[in-house]
Design a protein around this motif. Structure first.
Motif, PDB file in Angstrom:
ATOM      1  N   ALA A  34      70.176  36.085   9.368  1.00 40.02           N
ATOM      2  CA  ALA A  34      71.587  35.711   9.351  1.00 40.02           C
ATOM      3  C   ALA A  34      71.898  34.903   8.092  1.00 40.02           C
ATOM      4  O   ALA A  34      71.130  34.037   7.686  1.00 40.02           O
ATOM      5  CB  ALA A  34      71.922  34.896  10.588  1.00 40.02           C
ATOM      6  N   LYS A  35      73.025  35.245   7.470  1.00 36.91           N
ATOM      7  CA  LYS A  35      73.435  34.497   6.283  1.00 36.91           C
ATOM      8  C   LYS A  35      73.954  33.131   6.703  1.00 36.91           C
ATOM      9  O   LYS A  35      74.579  32.983   7.742  1.00 36.91           O
ATOM     10  CB  LYS A  35      74.544  35.241   5.536  1.00 36.91           C
ATOM     11  N   ALA A  36      73.678  32.147   5.850  1.00 41.42           N
ATOM     12  CA  ALA A  36      74.229  30.822   6.124  1.00 41.42           C
ATOM     13  C   ALA A  36      75.745  30.899   6.028  1.00 41.42           C
ATOM     14  O   ALA A  36      76.284  31.594   5.169  1.00 41.42           O
ATOM     15  CB  ALA A  36      73.689  29.821   5.120  1.00 41.42           C
ATOM     16  N   PRO A  37      76.442  30.242   6.939  1.00 37.76           N
ATOM     17  CA  PRO A  37      77.902  30.308   6.904  1.00 37.76           C
ATOM     18  C   PRO A  37      78.445  29.706   5.614  1.00 37.76           C
ATOM     19  O   PRO A  37      77.914  28.724   5.095  1.00 37.76           O
ATOM     20  CB  PRO A  37      78.320  29.479   8.127  1.00 37.76           C
ATOM     21  N   LEU A  38      79.484  30.333   5.097  1.00 38.16           N
ATOM     22  CA  LEU A  38      80.112  29.810   3.892  1.00 38.16           C
ATOM     23  C   LEU A  38      80.877  28.535   4.202  1.00 38.16           C
ATOM     24  O   LEU A  38      81.435  28.383   5.285  1.00 38.16           O
ATOM     25  CB  LEU A  38      81.087  30.842   3.310  1.00 38.16           C
ATOM     26  N   SER A  39      80.881  27.640   3.237  1.00 41.72           N
ATOM     27  CA  SER A  39      81.645  26.412   3.343  1.00 41.72           C
ATOM     28  C   SER A  39      81.903  25.925   1.929  1.00 41.72           C
ATOM     29  O   SER A  39      81.284  26.405   0.967  1.00 41.72           O
ATOM     30  CB  SER A  39      80.886  25.341   4.129  1.00 41.72           C
ATOM     31  N   ARG A  40      82.807  24.982   1.779  1.00 43.75           N
ATOM     32  CA  ARG A  40      83.067  24.419   0.448  1.00 43.75           C
ATOM     33  C   ARG A  40      81.800  23.791  -0.120  1.00 43.75           C
ATOM     34  O   ARG A  40      81.457  23.975  -1.290  1.00 43.75           O
ATOM     35  CB  ARG A  40      84.178  23.383   0.548  1.00 43.75           C
ATOM     36  N   ALA A  41      81.070  23.059   0.729  1.00 46.68           N
ATOM     37  CA  ALA A  41      79.840  22.409   0.275  1.00 46.68           C
ATOM     38  C   ALA A  41      78.806  23.435  -0.169  1.00 46.68           C
ATOM     39  O   ALA A  41      78.112  23.239  -1.177  1.00 46.68           O
ATOM     40  CB  ALA A  41      79.277  21.534   1.391  1.00 46.68           C
ATOM     41  N   ALA A  42      78.685  24.549   0.572  1.00 49.90           N
ATOM     42  CA  ALA A  42      77.711  25.585   0.216  1.00 49.90           C
ATOM     43  C   ALA A  42      78.057  26.230  -1.115  1.00 49.90           C
ATOM     44  O   ALA A  42      77.176  26.506  -1.941  1.00 49.90           O
ATOM     45  CB  ALA A  42      77.654  26.639   1.313  1.00 49.90           C
ATOM     46  N   VAL A  43      79.339  26.470  -1.346  1.00 42.80           N
ATOM     47  CA  VAL A  43      79.782  27.082  -2.598  1.00 42.80           C
ATOM     48  C   VAL A  43      79.490  26.155  -3.775  1.00 42.80           C
ATOM     49  O   VAL A  43      78.965  26.587  -4.807  1.00 42.80           O
ATOM     50  CB  VAL A  43      81.289  27.410  -2.528  1.00 42.80           C
ATOM     51  N   VAL A  44      79.811  24.881  -3.626  1.00 43.95           N
ATOM     52  CA  VAL A  44      79.604  23.916  -4.710  1.00 43.95           C
ATOM     53  C   VAL A  44      78.117  23.723  -4.987  1.00 43.95           C
ATOM     54  O   VAL A  44      77.688  23.673  -6.144  1.00 43.95           O
ATOM     55  CB  VAL A  44      80.280  22.576  -4.364  1.00 43.95           C
ATOM     56  N   THR A  45      77.312  23.639  -3.940  1.00 43.70           N
ATOM     57  CA  THR A  45      75.868  23.471  -4.101  1.00 43.70           C
ATOM     58  C   THR A  45      75.252  24.671  -4.817  1.00 43.70           C
ATOM     59  O   THR A  45      74.399  24.513  -5.701  1.00 43.70           O
ATOM     60  CB  THR A  45      75.198  23.272  -2.730  1.00 43.70           C
ATOM     61  N   ALA A  46      75.697  25.871  -4.434  1.00 47.00           N
ATOM     62  CA  ALA A  46      75.184  27.079  -5.080  1.00 47.00           C
ATOM     63  C   ALA A  46      75.574  27.114  -6.553  1.00 47.00           C
ATOM     64  O   ALA A  46      74.775  27.511  -7.412  1.00 47.00           O
ATOM     65  CB  ALA A  46      75.716  28.318  -4.364  1.00 47.00           C
ATOM     66  N   ALA A  47      76.779  26.678  -6.857  1.00 43.65           N
ATOM     67  CA  ALA A  47      77.238  26.680  -8.249  1.00 43.65           C
ATOM     68  C   ALA A  47      76.442  25.688  -9.085  1.00 43.65           C
ATOM     69  O   ALA A  47      76.088  25.980 -10.243  1.00 43.65           O
ATOM     70  CB  ALA A  47      78.728  26.353  -8.306  1.00 43.65           C
TER      71      ALA A  47
ATOM     72  N   PRO B  15      83.386  37.752  -4.447  1.00 34.93           N
ATOM     73  CA  PRO B  15      84.130  36.684  -5.118  1.00 34.93           C
ATOM     74  C   PRO B  15      85.376  36.249  -4.360  1.00 34.93           C
ATOM     75  O   PRO B  15      85.725  35.063  -4.373  1.00 34.93           O
ATOM     76  CB  PRO B  15      84.498  37.310  -6.472  1.00 34.93           C
ATOM     77  N   ALA B  16      86.033  37.176  -3.704  1.00 37.31           N
ATOM     78  CA  ALA B  16      87.256  36.830  -2.979  1.00 37.31           C
ATOM     79  C   ALA B  16      87.003  35.788  -1.901  1.00 37.31           C
ATOM     80  O   ALA B  16      87.893  34.981  -1.592  1.00 37.31           O
ATOM     81  CB  ALA B  16      87.875  38.083  -2.368  1.00 37.31           C
ATOM     82  N   SER B  17      85.790  35.784  -1.346  1.00 37.55           N
ATOM     83  CA  SER B  17      85.470  34.825  -0.289  1.00 37.55           C
ATOM     84  C   SER B  17      85.491  33.387  -0.787  1.00 37.55           C
ATOM     85  O   SER B  17      85.749  32.459  -0.019  1.00 37.55           O
ATOM     86  CB  SER B  17      84.091  35.129   0.296  1.00 37.55           C
ATOM     87  N   LEU B  18      85.219  33.200  -2.080  1.00 36.09           N
ATOM     88  CA  LEU B  18      85.142  31.846  -2.623  1.00 36.09           C
ATOM     89  C   LEU B  18      86.514  31.195  -2.737  1.00 36.09           C
ATOM     90  O   LEU B  18      86.628  29.965  -2.700  1.00 36.09           O
ATOM     91  CB  LEU B  18      84.477  31.865  -4.003  1.00 36.09           C
ATOM     92  N   TYR B  19      87.552  32.024  -2.884  1.00 41.47           N
ATOM     93  CA  TYR B  19      88.886  31.474  -3.104  1.00 41.47           C
ATOM     94  C   TYR B  19      89.490  30.842  -1.852  1.00 41.47           C
ATOM     95  O   TYR B  19      90.567  30.248  -1.913  1.00 41.47           O
ATOM     96  CB  TYR B  19      89.797  32.550  -3.679  1.00 41.47           C
ATOM     97  N   VAL B  20      88.777  30.968  -0.749  1.00 41.46           N
ATOM     98  CA  VAL B  20      89.169  30.226   0.451  1.00 41.46           C
ATOM     99  C   VAL B  20      88.896  28.737   0.258  1.00 41.46           C
ATOM    100  O   VAL B  20      89.586  27.879   0.812  1.00 41.46           O
ATOM    101  CB  VAL B  20      88.399  30.753   1.686  1.00 41.46           C
ATOM    102  N   TYR B  21      87.900  28.443  -0.590  1.00 39.90           N
ATOM    103  CA  TYR B  21      87.426  27.064  -0.733  1.00 39.90           C
ATOM    104  C   TYR B  21      87.828  26.425  -2.065  1.00 39.90           C
ATOM    105  O   TYR B  21      87.965  25.203  -2.128  1.00 39.90           O
ATOM    106  CB  TYR B  21      85.906  27.037  -0.593  1.00 39.90           C
ATOM    107  N   VAL B  22      87.983  27.221  -3.113  1.00 46.43           N
ATOM    108  CA  VAL B  22      88.424  26.698  -4.414  1.00 46.43           C
ATOM    109  C   VAL B  22      89.438  27.659  -5.012  1.00 46.43           C
ATOM    110  O   VAL B  22      89.354  28.871  -4.789  1.00 46.43           O
ATOM    111  CB  VAL B  22      87.241  26.505  -5.395  1.00 46.43           C
TER     112      VAL B  22
END
Length: 234
Positions: free
Chosen positions: A13-26, A51-58
């Protein structure tokens, strides 16, 4: 020979996306491939999403990088009483900020384009302003003093990050790179006509012997703070 078919039910299972996950990955990508190479698409690939999934958070890359910058600043440990008086703590704070940012490629570029208002950036600004006031800088000039020190942090971090990149690329030590640069500059000055460049020739020895890089960084910061103190009542 049996083959294993890719089955969505058997994939981890993929880890759920979140703002923190996106920033940490970046931030991890900045460390891996460099600040300039990090795009929304690369971050999405690292998270196994689109990429479209990221625009939910930034809203865009600029906002993402501002968040990444602030996450990096969380690594800066604020100095305490054990670090000395207000000046020693201020010097320590600046040095730690430079070291942290330099360790994340050219991430300090983010702070060149606007005021950073993330939680960790404000934490550092609060401490810097508090120390400046404790040192006698009047309230009217505290903001200018902090801005000057911020510029020093950013430029020093970018310079050091460049050196670190070159070290990795050339697989050389910092000392070896310094010696190479000094020799190149020395040969350039030697070839210059002394009548046209008398000062370069007169200072050739000091210009081509930079000495200890930490001592040079400490000297520059000391001069800046001395200047701030000298102009505290201006």
């Amino acid at each position: 020979m049996s083959t294993t078919r890719d089955n969505p039910r058997t994939r981890p299972a993929k880890a759920p996306l979140s703002r923190a996950a996106v920033v940490t990955a970046a931030l991890a990508l900045v460390d891996e491939i460099g600040f300039a190479a990090v795009t929304m698409r690369r971050v999405a690939q690292a998270l196994d999403t689109g990429p479209a999934s990221l625009y939910v958070y930034v809203s865009d890359r600029d906002e993402l990088m501002a968040q990444v910058y602030d996450l990096a600043l969380a690594e800066v440990e604020l100095p305490g009483p054990a670090d000395g008086d207000w000046r020693a703590r201020l010097e320590s704070l600046v040095g730690r900020a430079v070291g942290v940012l330099a360790g994340h490629d050219d991430l300090a570029m983010v702070a060149l384009t606007g005021v950073q208002t993330g939680t960790n950036a404000l934490r550092l600004t609060e401490e810097m302003l508090r120390l400046l006031r404790e040192g006698g800088i009047d309230d009217a000039h505290c903001a200018w003093a902090a801005d000057l020190l911020d510029q020093h942090v950013i430029s020093s971090a970018l310079e050091r990050a460049g050196w670190l990149r070159d070290q990795r690329r050339q697989e050389a030590t910092e000392q070896a790179m310094i010696l190479k640069a000094e020799r190149e500059l020395d040969s350039v000055i030697e070839a210059l006509p002394p009548a046209e460049f008398p000062t370069l020739h007169a200072l050739r020895g000091s210009l081509t012997t930079t000495g200890d890089s930490d001592a040079r960084a400490e000297w520059k910061l000391r001069v800046i703070i001395d200047g701030l103190l000298g102009g505290a009542g201006a």
